[in-house]
Design an enzyme around this catalytic site. Structure first.
Site, short mmCIF file in Angstrom:
data_model
loop_
_atom_site.label_atom_id
_atom_site.label_comp_id
_atom_site.label_asym_id
_atom_site.label_seq_id
_atom_site.Cartn_x
_atom_site.Cartn_y
_atom_site.Cartn_z
N LYS A 202 57.50 62.54 18.24
CA LYS A 202 57.22 62.77 19.65
C LYS A 202 57.01 64.27 19.86
CE LYS A 202 59.00 62.10 24.34
NZ LYS A 202 60.11 61.58 25.16
N LYS A 256 53.74 59.78 19.55
CA LYS A 256 53.54 60.03 20.98
C LYS A 256 53.28 61.52 21.19
CE LYS A 256 55.80 59.56 25.49
NZ LYS A 256 57.03 59.19 26.21
#
Length: 333
Positions: A202, A256
């Site tokens: 992320k 992400k």
């Protein structure tokens, strides 16, 4: 793979592009409804439906309408939804106690969905930012995001969600060591079949802005998240994070944001061969919708093209706000 191709004119690659049936026969990747996870924002109240200003077409729904959305997802053939709470600001504290309250907004929504739409998988978010007065994913002390103390809270949050009936736990916090702690706690509590989809790679991205609007975290955030989310310039680090989380018991991993990190998705799938997902985040969605709304691009074509790109990169599935739209189009033919 080293392709073999005859010299022109024996080889005319355009032959295979000459008609839609031929293009369909040789198409390397496809998109199906089973590839989708629909992120849904939940708010308090009853009969409440409000649009997120920075995400046209995306709504905050009260629990009763969230259940209706889950039923719609199931009818459309979407296998899973992911719950994100819009927490009342009065419930946000430095101690984040609401995060593991068995009757918090997320847990009430999980129970209601599993009672009325038992066939759909429910994924949750595990991070403290929806409950933190500071807007961070972990506890804050003298400007530092505390790692080990945050993990203790995340474990309590995980167990509360599992007790409520969550099928997939989604740790999005990026604290070191949290997957191992969550997996051990789930095993000890008898939740052996609850899966973990780790937000393993992320990034500290500029593409999250509309999401923070959607969950009410924009104004609360003090500083940035660069000390725990990843540097966008790094690729090898992502592989280390994936390896670590898999070794600690993650069942699936996520990259992400999505589209700016397709190279990471491809590396993860090639290197680990594990179930790999990407989150087409709020900023990606908002850009497509804004351009389409201004008539600058064909929104439907851009949506499909962006989602097929994830499949081409090796993803097994995509979390996307386009889920009901694309599922409806795929179902219709």
């Amino acid at each position: 793979m080293r392709p073999t191709i005859a010299p022109f004119p024996a080889a005319r690659p355009r032959r295979l592009r000459a008609s839609e049936p031929l293009r369909a026969l040789v198409r390397e990747n496809g998109l199906s409804r089973e590839d989708l996870i629909w992120p849904i924002f939940v708010r308090d109240g009853e009969g409440q439906l409000e649009e997120v200003t920075s995400m046209p077409g995306v709504m905050r729904r009260s629990v009763d309408l969230t259940v209706e959305a889950a039923a719609e997802a199931a009818e459309l053939g979407i296998p899973a939804i992911c719950i994100f709470p819009y927490t009342d600001p009065s419930l946000k504290t430095e101690g984040c106690e609401e995060a593991w309250n068995p009757d918090n907004l997320s847990n009430r929504a999980i129970r209601a969905i599993k009672q009325q739409v038992p066939g759909i998988a429910v994924m949750t978010d595990v991070a403290l930012d929806p409950y933190n007065i500071n807007g961070h994913d972990g506890f804050v002390q003298d400007g530092e995001i505390l790692n080990d103390e945050t993990i203790e809270a995340l474990v309590k949050m995980t167990l509360a969600q599992a007790e409520a009936g969550a099928d997939i736990i989604g740790p999005s916090d990026m604290m070191d060591g949290r997957i191992g702690a969550m997996r051990a706690a789930l095993e000890d509590a008898g939740h052996r079949n609850v899966t973990i989809m780790s937000y393993a790679a992320k990034y500290a991205s500029a593409f999250y802005g509309p999401f923070r609007d959607a969950v009410g975290a924009s104004g609360a955030l003090k500083g940035d998240k660069n000390t725990y989310q990843m540097d966008p310039a790094n690729s090898d680090e992502a592989m280390r994070m994936i390896a670590r989380d898999l070794s600690e018991g993650a069942d699936m991993v996520m990259v992400k944001p999505g589209m700016p990190y397709l190279d990471i998705c491809a590396r993860v799938k090639t290197m680990f061969g594990t179930p790999t997902f990407a989150y087409q985040v709020s900023g990606e969605y908002a850009m497509i919708m804004a351009a389409a709304g201004n008539g600058w691009i064909d929104g439907e074509k851009a949506m499909f093209e962006s989602l097929v790109a994830f499949k081409r990169a090796g993803c097994d599935g995509i979390l996307t706000y386009f889920s009901p739209w694309v599922a409806r189009l795929l179902k219709e033919g």
